[in-house]
Design a protein around this motif. Structure first.
Motif, PDB file in Angstrom:
ATOM      1  N   CYS A 253     -49.658  40.651 -19.663  1.00  0.00           N
ATOM      2  CA  CYS A 253     -51.003  40.278 -19.135  1.00  0.00           C
ATOM      3  C   CYS A 253     -51.200  40.890 -17.839  1.00  0.00           C
ATOM      4  O   CYS A 253     -52.742  41.189 -17.811  1.00  0.00           O
ATOM      5  CB  CYS A 253     -50.740  38.927 -18.658  1.00  0.00           C
ATOM      6  N   HIS A 254     -50.528  41.672 -17.118  1.00  0.00           N
ATOM      7  CA  HIS A 254     -50.945  42.117 -15.658  1.00  0.00           C
ATOM      8  C   HIS A 254     -50.952  43.797 -15.808  1.00  0.00           C
ATOM      9  O   HIS A 254     -51.371  44.290 -15.180  1.00  0.00           O
ATOM     10  CB  HIS A 254     -49.882  41.968 -14.772  1.00  0.00           C
ATOM     11  N   PHE A 255     -50.802  44.298 -17.196  1.00  0.00           N
ATOM     12  CA  PHE A 255     -50.812  45.682 -17.328  1.00  0.00           C
ATOM     13  C   PHE A 255     -52.330  46.215 -17.367  1.00  0.00           C
ATOM     14  O   PHE A 255     -52.984  45.657 -18.278  1.00  0.00           O
ATOM     15  CB  PHE A 255     -50.073  46.126 -18.328  1.00  0.00           C
ATOM     16  N   PRO A 256     -52.561  47.318 -16.860  1.00  0.00           N
ATOM     17  CA  PRO A 256     -54.171  47.857 -17.242  1.00  0.00           C
ATOM     18  C   PRO A 256     -54.504  48.109 -18.725  1.00  0.00           C
ATOM     19  O   PRO A 256     -55.455  48.087 -18.991  1.00  0.00           O
ATOM     20  CB  PRO A 256     -54.322  48.978 -16.161  1.00  0.00           C
ATOM     21  N   GLU A 257     -53.297  48.771 -19.147  1.00  0.00           N
ATOM     22  CA  GLU A 257     -53.454  48.997 -20.665  1.00  0.00           C
ATOM     23  C   GLU A 257     -53.039  47.905 -21.249  1.00  0.00           C
ATOM     24  O   GLU A 257     -51.839  47.590 -21.290  1.00  0.00           O
ATOM     25  CB  GLU A 257     -52.809  50.270 -21.003  1.00  0.00           C
ATOM     26  N   PRO A 258     -53.670  47.395 -22.230  1.00  0.00           N
ATOM     27  CA  PRO A 258     -53.207  45.971 -22.834  1.00  0.00           C
ATOM     28  C   PRO A 258     -52.372  46.067 -23.857  1.00  0.00           C
ATOM     29  O   PRO A 258     -51.686  45.195 -24.245  1.00  0.00           O
ATOM     30  CB  PRO A 258     -54.595  45.286 -23.396  1.00  0.00           C
ATOM     31  N   PHE A 259     -52.091  47.264 -24.411  1.00  0.00           N
ATOM     32  CA  PHE A 259     -51.049  47.331 -25.600  1.00  0.00           C
ATOM     33  C   PHE A 259     -50.287  48.463 -25.436  1.00  0.00           C
ATOM     34  O   PHE A 259     -50.881  49.655 -25.229  1.00  0.00           O
ATOM     35  CB  PHE A 259     -51.735  47.131 -26.883  1.00  0.00           C
ATOM     36  N   GLY A 260     -49.071  48.449 -25.963  1.00  0.00           N
ATOM     37  CA  GLY A 260     -48.118  49.887 -25.768  1.00  0.00           C
ATOM     38  C   GLY A 260     -46.996  49.662 -26.506  1.00  0.00           C
ATOM     39  O   GLY A 260     -46.691  48.428 -27.100  1.00  0.00           O
TER      40      GLY A 260
END
Ligand SMILES: [Zn+2]
Length: 274
Positions: A253-260
């Protein structure tokens, strides 16, 4: 910004943004200075603001077997005084991305912190997601329910019970045959993730299991908001090992890149955005 939508077999996951925000490093990570995070700046430049930790209040919508599941409801309309008066825009973002609030069948809360429950109720106290049932982790309900005076965010949650639209959950619970709740305690006692499996593909929405992507490598770096640091660290070890080994798509939820994905790079375990 990486992909804002992924498919996992027959399931679609849409990332939603309530608002970006920044917090002084010493408030969010009191045991670790900005300098402590410096070795990861090149890998994750978007998680560094002007002398502050840059993050966001993110949410996800999951579409599976005719059900629309909203995972968390952000910081809310604000203004949020302790973050300089910022205002969230989750409902607008949902409409723009083709997931209008009235489509939501299930609201699932990873946990009951204020940046995950903010848009639950409208200004007149009725649910913004009018036809939805709201799933609350039992252990968080018990934990925060005892501290109503000091946890104003519970004003967004307790009316759900009175209005008969809330269900308490614990353990692993199937929301559809493709989407299952998965307890990941530590950040809060009831913190829960979502596992998505469809057509031989897999993903996990991990809520607040990490806040800064450097914690993928340093699972022992805890924030001031991790209720139980030892349990949080152990849960990170278990979940990140599974996620890396099995090649799951991971969402935070808190990462600027939403998927990885979690991969190895020069001896570090890193979050590589899709
Ligand atoms: Zn959070």
């Amino acid at each position: 910004m990486g992909a804002t939508k992924v498919t996992v077999g027959n399931v679609e996951i849409v990332s939603l943004l309530d608002t970006p925000f920044e917090v002084p490093w010493q408030i969010f990570f009191p045991e670790r200075s900005e300098a402590g995070f410096e070795p990861y700046r090149e890998l994750y430049p978007d998680s560094y603001g002007e002398g502050r930790f840059r993050t966001q209040a993110g949410c996800y919508a999951v579409r599976s077997q005719g059900q629309t599941i909203l995972c968390d409801t952000g910081l809310g309309p604000g203004p949020i005084q302790f973050l300089g008066g910022i205002r969230g825009s989750l409902l607008d973002d949902m409409r723009q991305k083709g997931v209008p609030p009235e489509d939501v069948d299930i609201v699932f809360f990873t946990h009951l912190h204020g940046d995950h429950v903010g848009w639950t109720l409208s200004a007149n106290g009725v649910p913004n997601f009018q036809k939805a049932r709201h799933l609350v982790p039992q252990a968080d309900w018990d934990y925060f329910g005892k501290m109503l005076e000091t946890n104003p965010q519970m004003q967004q949650v307790t009316p759900l019970a009175d209005q008969g639209v809330m269900e308490l959950i614990s353990g692993e619970q199937s929301l559809t045959s493709e989407v299952t709740t998965y307890p990941t305690p530590g950040h809060t006692p009831g913190h829960t993730s979502l596992l998505i499996s469809s057509g031989g593909e897999h993903a996990i929405i991990t809520g607040d299991l990490a806040h800064h992507p450097a914690q993928i490598d340093h699972i022992e770096w805890c924030s001031a908001f991790d209720t139980d640091a030892a349990t949080t660290t152990e849960t990170r070890r278990r979940v990140f090992d599974q996620t890396e080994t099995n090649g799951l798509i991971a969402a935070f939820c808190h990462f600027p890149e939403p998927f990885g994905k979690l991969i190895r790079l020069e001896g570090k375990r890193v979050f590589r955005a899709l």
